[in-house]
Design a protein around this motif. Sequence first.
Motif, PDB file in Angstrom:
ATOM      1  N   ASN A 349     -23.507  13.690 -14.637  1.00 23.43           N
ATOM      2  CA  ASN A 349     -24.119  14.468 -13.558  1.00 23.43           C
ATOM      3  C   ASN A 349     -25.615  14.198 -13.469  1.00 23.43           C
ATOM      4  O   ASN A 349     -26.170  14.066 -12.362  1.00 23.43           O
ATOM      5  N   GLY A 350     -26.273  14.125 -14.625  1.00 23.59           N
ATOM      6  CA  GLY A 350     -27.700  13.818 -14.600  1.00 23.59           C
ATOM      7  C   GLY A 350     -27.989  12.421 -14.102  1.00 23.59           C
ATOM      8  O   GLY A 350     -28.923  12.206 -13.321  1.00 23.59           O
ATOM      9  N   LEU A 351     -27.186  11.454 -14.516  1.00 21.01           N
ATOM     10  CA  LEU A 351     -27.392  10.076 -14.058  1.00 21.01           C
ATOM     11  C   LEU A 351     -27.128   9.927 -12.570  1.00 21.01           C
ATOM     12  O   LEU A 351     -27.711   9.053 -11.911  1.00 21.01           O
ATOM     13  N   SER A 352     -26.249  10.755 -12.020  1.00 21.46           N
ATOM     14  CA  SER A 352     -25.945  10.640 -10.587  1.00 21.46           C
ATOM     15  C   SER A 352     -27.142  11.009  -9.715  1.00 21.46           C
ATOM     16  O   SER A 352     -27.226  10.562  -8.560  1.00 21.46           O
ATOM     17  N   ASP A 353     -28.072  11.817 -10.240  1.00 18.32           N
ATOM     18  CA  ASP A 353     -29.254  12.178  -9.443  1.00 18.32           C
ATOM     19  C   ASP A 353     -30.108  10.955  -9.102  1.00 18.32           C
ATOM     20  O   ASP A 353     -30.814  10.956  -8.085  1.00 18.32           O
ATOM     21  N   SER A 354     -30.048   9.941  -9.936  1.00 19.31           N
ATOM     22  CA  SER A 354     -30.855   8.747  -9.667  1.00 19.31           C
ATOM     23  C   SER A 354     -30.322   7.932  -8.488  1.00 19.31           C
ATOM     24  O   SER A 354     -31.025   7.047  -7.995  1.00 19.31           O
ATOM     25  N   TYR A 430     -39.175  11.285  -6.579  1.00 15.50           N
ATOM     26  CA  TYR A 430     -39.638  11.646  -7.912  1.00 15.50           C
ATOM     27  C   TYR A 430     -38.946  12.925  -8.418  1.00 15.50           C
ATOM     28  O   TYR A 430     -38.730  13.092  -9.623  1.00 15.50           O
ATOM     29  N   VAL A 431     -38.609  13.817  -7.492  1.00 12.12           N
ATOM     30  CA  VAL A 431     -37.919  15.053  -7.874  1.00 12.12           C
ATOM     31  C   VAL A 431     -36.544  14.732  -8.442  1.00 12.12           C
ATOM     32  O   VAL A 431     -36.144  15.243  -9.496  1.00 12.12           O
ATOM     33  N   PHE A 432     -35.795  13.885  -7.740  1.00  8.32           N
ATOM     34  CA  PHE A 432     -34.453  13.548  -8.204  1.00  8.32           C
ATOM     35  C   PHE A 432     -34.498  12.730  -9.493  1.00  8.32           C
ATOM     36  O   PHE A 432     -33.608  12.865 -10.350  1.00  8.32           O
ATOM     37  N   LEU A 433     -35.523  11.895  -9.644  1.00  3.60           N
ATOM     38  CA  LEU A 433     -35.658  11.138 -10.885  1.00  3.60           C
ATOM     39  C   LEU A 433     -35.968  12.067 -12.057  1.00  3.60           C
ATOM     40  O   LEU A 433     -35.409  11.908 -13.156  1.00  3.60           O
ATOM     41  N   ALA A 434     -36.826  13.050 -11.831  1.00  2.56           N
ATOM     42  CA  ALA A 434     -37.147  14.014 -12.893  1.00  2.56           C
ATOM     43  C   ALA A 434     -35.931  14.863 -13.253  1.00  2.56           C
ATOM     44  O   ALA A 434     -35.681  15.150 -14.439  1.00  2.56           O
ATOM     45  N   CYS A 435     -35.153  15.263 -12.245  1.00  2.00           N
ATOM     46  CA  CYS A 435     -33.932  16.031 -12.517  1.00  2.00           C
ATOM     47  C   CYS A 435     -32.924  15.198 -13.302  1.00  2.00           C
ATOM     48  O   CYS A 435     -32.239  15.707 -14.198  1.00  2.00           O
TER      49      CYS A 435
END
Length: 501
Positions: A349-354, A430-435
């Motif tokens: 789930n975290g990797l999908s934000d990228s 940058y928001v999605f990368l930080a998430c």
Amino acid sequence: MTPQKEQSGESCRRRSEEEDEGKANPALPQAQPSFDAPDGGWGWVVLVATILVLALTLAFPSCMGIFYTDLQTEFDASNSETSWVPSIMIAVLHAGGPLCSVLVERFGCRATVMLGGVLSGMGMAASSFTTSIIGLYITAGVITGLGFCFSFQPAVTILGHYFVRRRAFANALSSTGTALGLATLPFLGHYLHSELGWRGSFLVLGAVLLNSCVCGAVMRPVVPRLPRGPSKRAAAARETVVKERARTMLKSLATSFRRHMAFDLFCSNHRFCVFSVAITWMMLGFVVPLIFLVPYATDHGMDQSQAALLLSVMGFINIFVRPPVGLLFSLPWFKGRHVYVFSVALLLNGLSDSICCIAPTFSVLLVYVLCYGLTMSVVGSLVFTVLMDIVDMRRFPAALGLLSIMESVTLLIGPPLAGSLVDRTGVYTYVFLACSMTVASSALFLLVSFYCLDRRDGAQKEVLPALETPHDPVPKYQYIHVSMEGKDDHASIETERVTSV
């Protein structure tokens, strides 16, 4: 008269005195008949009402992104200032757990759910008349969020009273309520926004949230209250009780706070400590993409209807995936392995934000919501299961209360931090990368920590049998306690005998 008859007569007189005292003093706890959970019948109506309550409460804050740009323009606010509105709403939803527990204990689940529906409806309706962003923090953030808390937690609680044998199935179905709201509320919000603007939309949405009162009305208690006959002694005692209610309320708040906050578990149970820290760190970036997805898409020229469609697709994925996921991971093979499945799903789930950093096109964002929705379904289905695996069920409410308080801190600061990042850089990626980095790091921390704890516990289990003496498996002496009551009224003989050596 024998001693047994004297004791029985004394106990009967004592019970009658206690009953008279209980009738005279309404402050004393009254005996209530206990019934088995119906596991059906009216419970299915309560299940449908719970699904609707979850759809109106848990999914609502993520749909505030549809009005994000209008709120910025109306109040001339920055991204950081605007993002405080949904973050306060989500934080109060989780942090109000101990207060909600006090209300449930005093007034029951039905009244508390209806009170939450009134608060959330009035909060959103009052938000349509606000003239400053601070007023929106109070109305849409605090009042509406508190109403969501009062509606959500009692609805889940009373569902557990109606279902015992079918509880896993009922919880799996009720979890689709959040997905149902995530699938339908964006369409409703977009339609109201295009027809009435944000103020009219908030007013209508306040009326929609009042439907939680209807859902709460059907949540009748499983154990009915015993009727109390009117008497002069009861009226006099009631006047005395009214004077002490303020003091009793304060004591109840303190007692409930201690009961629903498992600080001792946090210090003694290493697994609960690791899990709560990981979940708290995860919440710093887990819900932020849901808030900033629509502003990110519309900022790059995408039509708002298409951006709302992305949230709806995510909701439909959760509707169809969560029930089979709950049934799949209830198989015996997954017992003891839930935390590892949860950690892997959280990592994906975290990797999908990228994926959002590739391009702000509809096709790329559609792939993102598909990946995010699938992994979110697994995470949402297993989070309470993992907590039940690592904490005794008698302490589960207290552990959940402490975890909710810890989550509310990061849920409160997560969206404003993301908004501040957009204000400074002017770039949403940058928001999605930080998430992505935040959620993935929490998953790795959880995975590695539980692996080390399992290795340590396995080594201890191997050492303990070696310390036991194999030549002396049973104790040398076996004692049997024999009680011999004589017929004499004044004495009884008790002896202890060694029966084997």
